[in-house]
Design a protein around this motif. Structure first.
Motif, PDB file in Angstrom:
ATOM      1  N   LYS A 196      -2.309   7.173 -30.104  1.00 59.87           N
ATOM      2  CA  LYS A 196      -1.323   7.283 -29.036  1.00 59.87           C
ATOM      3  C   LYS A 196      -2.051   7.524 -27.730  1.00 59.87           C
ATOM      4  O   LYS A 196      -2.738   8.517 -27.557  1.00 59.87           O
ATOM      5  N   SER A 197      -1.891   6.604 -26.840  1.00 55.79           N
ATOM      6  CA  SER A 197      -2.519   6.750 -25.528  1.00 55.79           C
ATOM      7  C   SER A 197      -1.528   6.306 -24.472  1.00 55.79           C
ATOM      8  O   SER A 197      -0.932   5.229 -24.588  1.00 55.79           O
ATOM      9  N   LYS A 198      -1.350   7.125 -23.468  1.00 58.54           N
ATOM     10  CA  LYS A 198      -0.429   6.746 -22.392  1.00 58.54           C
ATOM     11  C   LYS A 198      -1.035   5.680 -21.491  1.00 58.54           C
ATOM     12  O   LYS A 198      -0.394   5.181 -20.574  1.00 58.54           O
ATOM     13  N   GLY A 199      -2.297   5.349 -21.809  1.00 57.90           N
ATOM     14  CA  GLY A 199      -2.954   4.328 -21.012  1.00 57.90           C
ATOM     15  C   GLY A 199      -3.386   4.863 -19.662  1.00 57.90           C
ATOM     16  O   GLY A 199      -3.029   5.969 -19.264  1.00 57.90           O
ATOM     17  N   ARG A 200      -4.170   4.099 -18.972  1.00 53.64           N
ATOM     18  CA  ARG A 200      -4.625   4.519 -17.660  1.00 53.64           C
ATOM     19  C   ARG A 200      -4.752   3.296 -16.782  1.00 53.64           C
ATOM     20  O   ARG A 200      -4.881   2.176 -17.262  1.00 53.64           O
ATOM     21  N   CYS A 201      -4.740   3.548 -15.523  1.00 52.50           N
ATOM     22  CA  CYS A 201      -4.832   2.459 -14.557  1.00 52.50           C
ATOM     23  C   CYS A 201      -6.264   1.952 -14.494  1.00 52.50           C
ATOM     24  O   CYS A 201      -7.181   2.709 -14.184  1.00 52.50           O
ATOM     25  N   SER A 202      -6.466   0.683 -14.798  1.00 56.60           N
ATOM     26  CA  SER A 202      -7.804   0.102 -14.723  1.00 56.60           C
ATOM     27  C   SER A 202      -8.178  -0.135 -13.274  1.00 56.60           C
ATOM     28  O   SER A 202      -7.314  -0.173 -12.380  1.00 56.60           O
ATOM     29  N   VAL A 203      -9.465  -0.331 -13.030  1.00 56.04           N
ATOM     30  CA  VAL A 203      -9.901  -0.582 -11.656  1.00 56.04           C
ATOM     31  C   VAL A 203      -9.326  -1.897 -11.143  1.00 56.04           C
ATOM     32  O   VAL A 203      -8.990  -2.018  -9.954  1.00 56.04           O
ATOM     33  N   ASP A 204      -9.180  -2.884 -12.027  1.00 59.06           N
ATOM     34  CA  ASP A 204      -8.616  -4.164 -11.592  1.00 59.06           C
ATOM     35  C   ASP A 204      -7.161  -3.993 -11.164  1.00 59.06           C
ATOM     36  O   ASP A 204      -6.710  -4.586 -10.172  1.00 59.06           O
ATOM     37  N   ALA A 205      -6.417  -3.161 -11.909  1.00 59.99           N
ATOM     38  CA  ALA A 205      -5.028  -2.897 -11.533  1.00 59.99           C
ATOM     39  C   ALA A 205      -4.961  -2.141 -10.211  1.00 59.99           C
ATOM     40  O   ALA A 205      -4.075  -2.379  -9.388  1.00 59.99           O
ATOM     41  N   LEU A 206      -5.919  -1.238  -9.995  1.00 59.62           N
ATOM     42  CA  LEU A 206      -5.940  -0.481  -8.744  1.00 59.62           C
ATOM     43  C   LEU A 206      -6.264  -1.398  -7.568  1.00 59.62           C
ATOM     44  O   LEU A 206      -5.652  -1.296  -6.505  1.00 59.62           O
ATOM     45  N   VAL A 207      -7.197  -2.311  -7.753  1.00 53.46           N
ATOM     46  CA  VAL A 207      -7.544  -3.265  -6.694  1.00 53.46           C
ATOM     47  C   VAL A 207      -6.328  -4.128  -6.359  1.00 53.46           C
ATOM     48  O   VAL A 207      -6.038  -4.379  -5.180  1.00 53.46           O
ATOM     49  N   ARG A 208      -5.608  -4.575  -7.388  1.00 52.38           N
ATOM     50  CA  ARG A 208      -4.407  -5.385  -7.147  1.00 52.38           C
ATOM     51  C   ARG A 208      -3.371  -4.580  -6.360  1.00 52.38           C
ATOM     52  O   ARG A 208      -2.708  -5.117  -5.458  1.00 52.38           O
ATOM     53  N   ALA A 209      -3.232  -3.301  -6.694  1.00 53.90           N
ATOM     54  CA  ALA A 209      -2.273  -2.455  -5.983  1.00 53.90           C
ATOM     55  C   ALA A 209      -2.659  -2.317  -4.513  1.00 53.90           C
ATOM     56  O   ALA A 209      -1.797  -2.325  -3.628  1.00 53.90           O
ATOM     57  N   PHE A 210      -3.952  -2.199  -4.234  1.00 53.41           N
ATOM     58  CA  PHE A 210      -4.429  -2.114  -2.850  1.00 53.41           C
ATOM     59  C   PHE A 210      -4.058  -3.384  -2.086  1.00 53.41           C
ATOM     60  O   PHE A 210      -3.575  -3.322  -0.949  1.00 53.41           O
ATOM     61  N   LYS A 211      -4.293  -4.524  -2.699  1.00 54.74           N
ATOM     62  CA  LYS A 211      -4.022  -5.790  -2.023  1.00 54.74           C
ATOM     63  C   LYS A 211      -2.525  -6.006  -1.825  1.00 54.74           C
ATOM     64  O   LYS A 211      -2.103  -6.490  -0.766  1.00 54.74           O
ATOM     65  N   ARG A 212      -1.723  -5.640  -2.822  1.00 58.40           N
ATOM     66  CA  ARG A 212      -0.279  -5.801  -2.696  1.00 58.40           C
ATOM     67  C   ARG A 212       0.298  -4.869  -1.636  1.00 58.40           C
ATOM     68  O   ARG A 212       1.355  -5.150  -1.058  1.00 58.40           O
ATOM     69  N   ALA A 213      -0.406  -3.768  -1.379  1.00 60.45           N
ATOM     70  CA  ALA A 213       0.042  -2.828  -0.345  1.00 60.45           C
ATOM     71  C   ALA A 213      -0.324  -3.316   1.052  1.00 60.45           C
ATOM     72  O   ALA A 213      -0.010  -2.652   2.040  1.00 60.45           O
ATOM     73  N   GLY A 214      -0.979  -4.487   1.130  1.00 59.30           N
ATOM     74  CA  GLY A 214      -1.323  -5.061   2.423  1.00 59.30           C
ATOM     75  C   GLY A 214      -2.649  -4.597   2.989  1.00 59.30           C
ATOM     76  O   GLY A 214      -2.974  -4.903   4.141  1.00 59.30           O
ATOM     77  N   LEU A 215      -3.447  -3.872   2.196  1.00 55.70           N
ATOM     78  CA  LEU A 215      -4.746  -3.405   2.681  1.00 55.70           C
ATOM     79  C   LEU A 215      -5.726  -4.565   2.711  1.00 55.70           C
ATOM     80  O   LEU A 215      -5.709  -5.447   1.851  1.00 55.70           O
ATOM     81  N   LYS A 216      -6.609  -4.540   3.698  1.00 54.69           N
ATOM     82  CA  LYS A 216      -7.547  -5.637   3.907  1.00 54.69           C
ATOM     83  C   LYS A 216      -8.954  -5.267   3.435  1.00 54.69           C
ATOM     84  O   LYS A 216      -9.308  -4.089   3.360  1.00 54.69           O
TER      85      LYS A 216
END
Length: 322
Positions: A161-181
Motif C-alpha cells: 500500500k503506497s499513497k504514491g508520490r509526485c515524480s519529478v516529471d509530474a512536478l515539471v509538468r505542473a510547473f509548465k501548466r502553471a505558466g512558468l517559463k
C-alpha cells in the motif's frame, strides 16, 4: 522533526541557491531592498535557519504557510517567524504577484492536488521575474532507504500500500501548466545519517509516518518481528557502515538519497509570434530594459532576450521580433 529534518534540511541550501540564481539582479549595486520569500508547506520553519548563510549578503523577508496549525504556531512562537495557516492549494492569505520567490521543500509534492498547489505558488510570485522552486524525491533506485519498509511489508502481508508520490516529471509538468517559463531540474545527492544504527532507522520511519506505523501496529507480534528482521537485513544491504555509532561500537549507517530541484520563472510578458518591438537599452548590460509595444510599456529582464531574434541595433535601440 528530530527524525525527518536532518535529511530534508540538507536539500534546503541547494534549493534556495537555485532559486537565487534565477532571480533578476537588483536594479543597482546600491539597491538594499529586501527579497520576499514565501515558504510553502513550511512546517516548523526549518528553512529559516538555513536562509541567512545561504542567501548572504542578500537582504530578505520570510513568510511561511502550512496546513498544520500546530506547526504554524510552533514556527511563530519558537522561531519568531511570520506564518499563516493555509492550504497550499488555496492560499487566500497571499495576494497575487506579491512575492519574489515561492519555494517548497518536499511540501507541495504531497498536496492533495499538486498541479493546483504549483499554480498557487505561481500566482503569488511577481510577474516578469518571480521564481518558483520545489524539491521532489528522485527515482526509487536513488532512494532505496525509503523502499525498505514497503518491501518488507509486502513480503510479510502480500500487500503493498503506497499513497504514491509526485515524480519529478509530474512536478515539471505542473510547473509548465502553471505558466512558468524556462523550467529547469537538477539532481542533488545527500545522505541519511543514522549514527545510532538500525534501531534509529526503524524509529525514524515508523514514528514519522502515521500510515506506516498504523500498518505495522495492525500486525501480530510475530508479523512485526518479521518486518523488523527484513528491514534490518535491508539496512545492511543498502546502507554503508560508518564508524560513528553513538555507543562507540561503529554501528552507524549512511544511505545515499537523491532529489530533484525544479525551478521556473514567471513572466507576464505576452509573446506574439509576428510582432515587432523596440527594446530600449544597451545590449549586454545586466540592467532591466524597457520593452515598448505601441502605447504599452513593459519591463523585461535580459535573461529573456536570449529567446528573441535580433533584427538590428542602432545606438541604444535594439529591434527584435519573436
Amino acid at each position: 522533526e528530530n527524525y525527518v529534518a536532518p535529511l530534508t534540511r540538507s536539500f534546503i541550501d541547494p534549493l534556495l541557491r537555485s532559486c537565487k540564481s534565477r532571480m533578476p539582479p537588483r536594479s543597482s549595486p546600491d539597491d538594499s531592498s529586501g527579497v520576499d520569500f514565501l515558504d510553502v508547506c513550511c512546517g516548523t520553519g526549518v528553512a529559516s535557519e538555513v536562509m541567512e548563510s545561504t542567501l548572504s549578503p542578500l537582504s530578505y523577508t520570510y513568510t511561511g504557510v502550512d496546513l498544520d496549525p500546530v506547526m504554524v504556531a510552533f514556527a511563530a512562537e519558537e522561531r519568531n517567524l511570520t506564518t499563516f495557516h493555509s492550504d497550499v492549494c488555496d492560499m487566500k492569505v497571499v495576494r497575487d504577484d506579491d512575492r519574489d520567490c515561492a519555494f517548497s521543500n518536499f511540501g507541495v509534492i504531497f498536496a492533495g492536488d499538486v498541479a493546483m498547489g504549483v499554480k498557487e505558488m505561481a500566482r503569488v510570485v511577481k510577474g516578469n521575474g518571480g521564481v518558483v522552486g520545489a524539491t521532489a524525491w528522485a527515482e526509487k533506485e536513488c532512494t532505496e532507504v525509503f523502499q525498505m519498509f514497503g518491501d518488507a511489508l509486502e513480503k510479510v502481508t502480500g500487500e503493498r500500500k503506497s499513497k504514491g508520490r509526485c515524480s519529478v516529471d509530474a512536478l515539471v509538468r505542473a510547473f509548465k501548466r502553471a505558466g512558468l517559463k524556462d523550467v529547469r531540474k537538477e539532481k542533488v545527492k545527500r545522505y541519511l545519517i543514522a549514527k545510532e544504527g538500525k534501531q534509529w532507522v526503524w524509529d525514524r520511519f515508523t514514528k514519522s509516518s502515521n500510515g506506516l506505523r498504523e500498518r505495522i501496529e495492525k500486525l501480530s507480534e510475530e508479523g512485526r518481528e518479521m518486518v523488523r528482521e527484513l528491514v534490518y537485513q535491508a539496512i545492511d544491504e543498502v546502507g554503508e557502515r560508518i564508524e560513528e555509532g553513538s555507543s562507540g561500537s561503529g554501528c552507524g549507517y549512511k544511505f545515499p538519497v537523491s532529489a530533484y530541484i525544479v525551478t521556473g520563472v514567471k513572466s507576464n510578458l505576452e509573446l506574439v509570434s509576428t510582432a515587432r518591438y523596440s527594446v530600449v537599452g544597451v545590449a549586454g548590460k545586466t540592467d532591466w530594459v524597457r520593452v515598448e509595444e505601441d502605447v504599452k510599456a513593459r519591463i523585461l529582464h535580459p535573461s529573456y532576450v536570449c529567446y528573441l531574434c535580433t533584427e538590428g541595433i542602432r545606438g541604444n535601440v535594439m529591434t527584435v521580433s519573436w
